[in-house]
Design an enzyme around this catalytic site. Structure first.
Site, PDB file in Angstrom:
ATOM      1  CB  ALA A   1       1.639  -1.553  -6.714  1.00 47.53           C
ATOM      2  CD  GLU A   2      -5.241  -4.564  -7.886  1.00 49.97           C
ATOM      3  OE1 GLU A   2      -6.419  -4.314  -8.331  1.00 49.97           O
ATOM      4  OE2 GLU A   2      -4.321  -4.895  -7.137  1.00 49.97           O
ATOM      5  CD  GLN A   3      -7.096   2.701  -4.442  1.00 49.95           C
ATOM      6  OE1 GLN A   3      -6.918   1.966  -3.466  1.00 49.95           O
ATOM      7  NE2 GLN A   3      -7.597   3.027  -5.278  1.00 49.95           N
TER       8      GLN A   3
ATOM      9  CB  SER B   1      -6.359   0.489  -9.975  1.00 45.98           C
ATOM     10  OG  SER B   1      -6.599  -0.849  -9.796  1.00 45.98           O
TER      11      SER B   1
END
Length: 131
Positions: free
Chosen positions: A50-52, A55
């Site tokens: 999710a963060e990859q 971001s």
């Protein structure tokens, strides 16, 4: 598909960004190699996926004069998976001058929701690195 800098963690986890722009994105990650000791997909792997993706979307939004850094992520895990790919679909909630927020849904190959995440990134001016 993209020339975005993914970094060694994303590469190690097998994350692939399939499609992306400032407002939406799609990425995949294999379950194999990203499990906890009981054979289930690790919840932290969902968070990294999710963060990859979020971001990377914030990085595109911040270009060319700024960078984006994650400052908050929350994730709810709804069900487990033991094999196949997981699929992350993200869309922008807000893209401002200093903050950008994203909603990310992660599902399995049968399109059953595994997790729901929200990521907030701070947009900061790009600085020259010290020489």
């Amino acid at each position: 598909m993209t020339n975005l800098p993914l970094g060694p963690l994303a590469e190690k986890m097998g994350i692939s960004i399939v499609s992306i722009d400032e407002g939406s994105g799609y990425a995949t990650m294999p379950v194999e190699g990203n499990t906890q000791p009981f054979g289930l997909l690790h919840g932290g792997a969902n968070a990294v996926l999710a963060e990859q993706l979020g971001s990377a979307m914030a990085y595109l939004h911040a270009q060319p004069d700024s960078i984006a850094v994650g400052i908050e992520i929350s994730i709810s895990h709804h069900r487990s998976v033991t094999a196949g790919l997981v699929h992350a679909h993200a869309h922008a909630i807000s893209r401002g001058r200093t903050l950008a927020s994203y909603h990310i849904e992660i599902s399995d190959d049968a399109n059953q929701r595994l997790a729901t995440a929200r990521l907030t990134c701070m947009i900061r001016p790009r600085r020259e690195s010290p020489r």
